[in-house]
Design a protein around this motif. Structure first.
Motif, PDB file in Angstrom:
ATOM      1  N   THR A  61     107.533  35.959  25.781  1.00 44.74           N
ATOM      2  CA  THR A  61     106.765  36.590  26.857  1.00 44.74           C
ATOM      3  C   THR A  61     107.453  37.868  27.338  1.00 44.74           C
ATOM      4  OG1 THR A  61     107.907  35.265  28.530  1.00 44.74           O
ATOM      5  CG2 THR A  61     105.854  34.376  27.645  1.00 44.74           C
ATOM      6  N   PRO A  62     106.667  38.784  27.907  1.00 43.70           N
ATOM      7  CA  PRO A  62     107.268  40.023  28.403  1.00 43.70           C
ATOM      8  C   PRO A  62     108.181  39.741  29.590  1.00 43.70           C
ATOM      9  CG  PRO A  62     104.913  39.924  28.938  1.00 43.70           C
ATOM     10  CD  PRO A  62     105.214  38.730  28.101  1.00 43.70           C
ATOM     11  N   PRO A  63     109.168  40.611  29.825  1.00 43.80           N
ATOM     12  CA  PRO A  63     110.080  40.384  30.949  1.00 43.80           C
ATOM     13  C   PRO A  63     109.348  40.380  32.285  1.00 43.80           C
ATOM     14  CG  PRO A  63     110.647  42.413  29.747  1.00 43.80           C
ATOM     15  CD  PRO A  63     109.438  41.832  29.096  1.00 43.80           C
ATOM     16  N   MET A  64     109.916  39.647  33.243  1.00 45.49           N
ATOM     17  CA  MET A  64     109.298  39.553  34.560  1.00 45.49           C
ATOM     18  C   MET A  64     109.709  40.747  35.418  1.00 45.49           C
ATOM     19  SD  MET A  64     109.798  36.556  37.371  1.00 45.49           S
ATOM     20  CE  MET A  64     109.389  35.266  36.191  1.00 45.49           C
ATOM     21  N   GLY A  65     108.731  41.369  36.064  1.00 47.92           N
ATOM     22  CA  GLY A  65     109.031  42.473  36.963  1.00 47.92           C
ATOM     23  C   GLY A  65     109.327  41.966  38.367  1.00 47.92           C
ATOM     24  N   PRO A  66     109.863  42.821  39.228  1.00 44.56           N
ATOM     25  CA  PRO A  66     110.213  42.396  40.588  1.00 44.56           C
ATOM     26  C   PRO A  66     109.006  41.940  41.410  1.00 44.56           C
ATOM     27  CG  PRO A  66     110.568  44.770  40.279  1.00 44.56           C
ATOM     28  CD  PRO A  66     110.230  44.201  38.946  1.00 44.56           C
ATOM     29  N   ASP A  67     107.837  42.549  41.207  1.00 46.55           N
ATOM     30  CA  ASP A  67     106.651  42.148  41.973  1.00 46.55           C
ATOM     31  C   ASP A  67     106.242  40.728  41.612  1.00 46.55           C
ATOM     32  OD1 ASP A  67     106.656  44.634  43.059  1.00 46.55           O
ATOM     33  OD2 ASP A  67     104.957  45.392  41.909  1.00 46.55           O
ATOM     34  N   GLU A  68     106.235  40.426  40.322  1.00 45.22           N
ATOM     35  CA  GLU A  68     105.881  39.070  39.883  1.00 45.22           C
ATOM     36  C   GLU A  68     106.900  38.067  40.420  1.00 45.22           C
ATOM     37  OE1 GLU A  68     105.702  38.537  35.638  1.00 45.22           O
ATOM     38  OE2 GLU A  68     105.263  36.399  35.821  1.00 45.22           O
ATOM     39  N   ASP A  69     108.156  38.414  40.339  1.00 46.90           N
ATOM     40  CA  ASP A  69     109.210  37.529  40.820  1.00 46.90           C
ATOM     41  C   ASP A  69     108.997  37.215  42.304  1.00 46.90           C
ATOM     42  OD1 ASP A  69     111.534  36.046  40.745  1.00 46.90           O
ATOM     43  OD2 ASP A  69     112.837  37.772  41.017  1.00 46.90           O
ATOM     44  N   ALA A  70     108.659  38.217  43.074  1.00 47.87           N
ATOM     45  CA  ALA A  70     108.432  38.020  44.508  1.00 47.87           C
ATOM     46  C   ALA A  70     107.195  37.162  44.757  1.00 47.87           C
ATOM     47  CB  ALA A  70     108.286  39.374  45.199  1.00 47.87           C
ATOM     48  N   MET A  71     106.118  37.422  44.025  1.00 44.11           N
ATOM     49  CA  MET A  71     104.880  36.652  44.228  1.00 44.11           C
ATOM     50  C   MET A  71     105.066  35.189  43.856  1.00 44.11           C
ATOM     51  SD  MET A  71     102.664  38.441  45.684  1.00 44.11           S
ATOM     52  CE  MET A  71     101.499  37.106  45.710  1.00 44.11           C
ATOM     53  N   LEU A  72     105.897  34.932  42.878  1.00 40.37           N
ATOM     54  CA  LEU A  72     106.114  33.547  42.442  1.00 40.37           C
ATOM     55  C   LEU A  72     106.773  32.706  43.541  1.00 40.37           C
ATOM     56  CD1 LEU A  72     107.116  34.059  38.711  1.00 40.37           C
ATOM     57  CD2 LEU A  72     105.246  32.601  39.526  1.00 40.37           C
ATOM     58  N   GLU A  73     107.319  33.345  44.533  1.00 42.34           N
ATOM     59  CA  GLU A  73     107.895  32.601  45.660  1.00 42.34           C
ATOM     60  C   GLU A  73     106.797  31.952  46.499  1.00 42.34           C
ATOM     61  OE1 GLU A  73     111.004  31.802  46.202  1.00 42.34           O
ATOM     62  OE2 GLU A  73     111.504  32.841  44.352  1.00 42.34           O
ATOM     63  N   GLY A  74     105.546  32.392  46.309  1.00 45.48           N
ATOM     64  CA  GLY A  74     104.467  31.862  47.138  1.00 45.48           C
ATOM     65  C   GLY A  74     103.457  31.014  46.383  1.00 45.48           C
ATOM     66  N   THR A  75     103.850  30.426  45.273  1.00 49.04           N
ATOM     67  CA  THR A  75     102.906  29.610  44.512  1.00 49.04           C
ATOM     68  C   THR A  75     102.610  28.300  45.246  1.00 49.04           C
ATOM     69  OG1 THR A  75     104.773  28.710  43.276  1.00 49.04           O
ATOM     70  CG2 THR A  75     103.555  30.518  42.250  1.00 49.04           C
ATOM     71  N   ALA A  76     101.389  27.791  45.060  1.00 49.93           N
ATOM     72  CA  ALA A  76     100.994  26.537  45.710  1.00 49.93           C
ATOM     73  C   ALA A  76     101.709  25.348  45.088  1.00 49.93           C
ATOM     74  CB  ALA A  76      99.481  26.355  45.623  1.00 49.93           C
ATOM     75  N   SER A  77     101.909  25.396  43.779  1.00 52.17           N
ATOM     76  CA  SER A  77     102.672  24.349  43.100  1.00 52.17           C
ATOM     77  C   SER A  77     104.101  24.853  42.912  1.00 52.17           C
ATOM     78  CB  SER A  77     102.054  24.031  41.733  1.00 52.17           C
ATOM     79  OG  SER A  77     100.785  23.439  41.894  1.00 52.17           O
ATOM     80  N   GLU A  78     105.006  23.909  42.794  1.00 51.31           N
ATOM     81  CA  GLU A  78     106.426  24.235  42.710  1.00 51.31           C
ATOM     82  C   GLU A  78     106.732  25.329  41.684  1.00 51.31           C
ATOM     83  OE1 GLU A  78     110.515  21.948  41.266  1.00 51.31           O
ATOM     84  OE2 GLU A  78     108.540  21.015  41.011  1.00 51.31           O
ATOM     85  N   ARG A  79     107.550  26.284  42.093  1.00 55.56           N
ATOM     86  CA  ARG A  79     108.038  27.266  41.129  1.00 55.56           C
ATOM     87  C   ARG A  79     109.148  26.634  40.300  1.00 55.56           C
ATOM     88  NH1 ARG A  79     110.533  33.407  41.998  1.00 55.56           N
ATOM     89  NH2 ARG A  79     110.769  33.786  39.783  1.00 55.56           N
ATOM     90  N   LYS A  80     109.078  26.854  39.003  1.00 55.65           N
ATOM     91  CA  LYS A  80     110.102  26.326  38.092  1.00 55.65           C
ATOM     92  C   LYS A  80     110.674  27.497  37.282  1.00 55.65           C
ATOM     93  CE  LYS A  80     107.652  21.932  37.645  1.00 55.65           C
ATOM     94  NZ  LYS A  80     106.942  21.009  36.741  1.00 55.65           N
ATOM     95  N   PRO A  81     111.757  27.262  36.548  1.00 60.01           N
ATOM     96  CA  PRO A  81     112.347  28.364  35.774  1.00 60.01           C
ATOM     97  C   PRO A  81     111.379  28.970  34.757  1.00 60.01           C
ATOM     98  CG  PRO A  81     113.896  26.545  35.950  1.00 60.01           C
ATOM     99  CD  PRO A  81     112.584  26.052  36.515  1.00 60.01           C
ATOM    100  N   ASN A  82     110.391  28.199  34.332  1.00 62.69           N
ATOM    101  CA  ASN A  82     109.428  28.704  33.342  1.00 62.69           C
ATOM    102  C   ASN A  82     108.112  29.149  33.990  1.00 62.69           C
ATOM    103  OD1 ASN A  82     108.845  26.022  33.986  1.00 62.69           O
ATOM    104  ND2 ASN A  82     107.973  25.570  31.982  1.00 62.69           N
ATOM    105  N   SER A  83     108.108  29.336  35.297  1.00 58.99           N
ATOM    106  CA  SER A  83     106.895  29.800  35.985  1.00 58.99           C
ATOM    107  C   SER A  83     106.643  31.274  35.682  1.00 58.99           C
ATOM    108  CB  SER A  83     107.060  29.650  37.506  1.00 58.99           C
ATOM    109  OG  SER A  83     106.946  28.315  37.900  1.00 58.99           O
ATOM    110  N   ARG A  84     105.382  31.604  35.456  1.00 62.18           N
ATOM    111  CA  ARG A  84     104.960  33.007  35.310  1.00 62.18           C
ATOM    112  C   ARG A  84     103.585  33.170  35.932  1.00 62.18           C
ATOM    113  NH1 ARG A  84     107.575  36.357  31.559  1.00 62.18           N
ATOM    114  NH2 ARG A  84     106.443  37.940  32.763  1.00 62.18           N
ATOM    115  N   LEU A  85     103.251  34.413  36.238  1.00 59.89           N
ATOM    116  CA  LEU A  85     101.886  34.729  36.641  1.00 59.89           C
ATOM    117  C   LEU A  85     101.158  35.158  35.375  1.00 59.89           C
ATOM    118  CD1 LEU A  85     102.461  36.656  39.988  1.00 59.89           C
ATOM    119  CD2 LEU A  85     101.894  34.238  39.633  1.00 59.89           C
TER     120      LEU A  85
END
Ligand code: FES
Length: 107
Positions: A61-85
């Motif tokens: 998968t492509p590298p995660m950008g800072p915006d995606e990283d920040a948004m992943l802090e607000g997911t409804a289901s638990e964020r895990k190390p393999n979480s992506r948008l």
């Protein structure tokens, strides 16, 4: 065309052939894959397109950008190390065979 498989929490699998340049989110919405809400339409502003990438495929998968990283802090289901948008997972040839797991809830 690269193939991506979506697996929901009940184990139901949907495999799509996706045009290069289309996101994993866009393909899911176009084909009615349940479990991807994508409220913001792919602008990296809602976190309702959350998926878990199969862990041994993260390098595809492509590298995660800072915006995606920040948004992943607000997911409804638990964020895990393999979480992506999934709106940020734009399909490339290297992503053929990718498997993503849908979270329990997006909202
Ligand atoms: Fe809104 Fe991906 S669709 S963050």
């Amino acid at each position: 065309m690269p193939r991506v498989t979506y697996i929901d929490t009940a184990g139901k699998e949907t495999t799509l052939d996706i045009d290069i340049g289309t996101s994993v989110m866009q393909a899911a919405v176009l084909h009615g894959v349940e479990g991807i809400v994508a409220e913001c339409g792919g602008s990296c502003m809602c976190a309702t397109c959350h998926v878990y990438v199969r862990e041994d495929q993260l390098a595809k998968t492509p590298p995660m950008g800072p915006d995606e990283d920040a948004m992943l802090e607000g997911t409804a289901s638990e964020r895990k190390p393999n979480s992506r948008l999934s709106c940020q997972l734009v399909v490339s040839p290297e992503m053929d065979g990718l498997i993503v797991y849908l979270p329990e809830t997006q909202i």
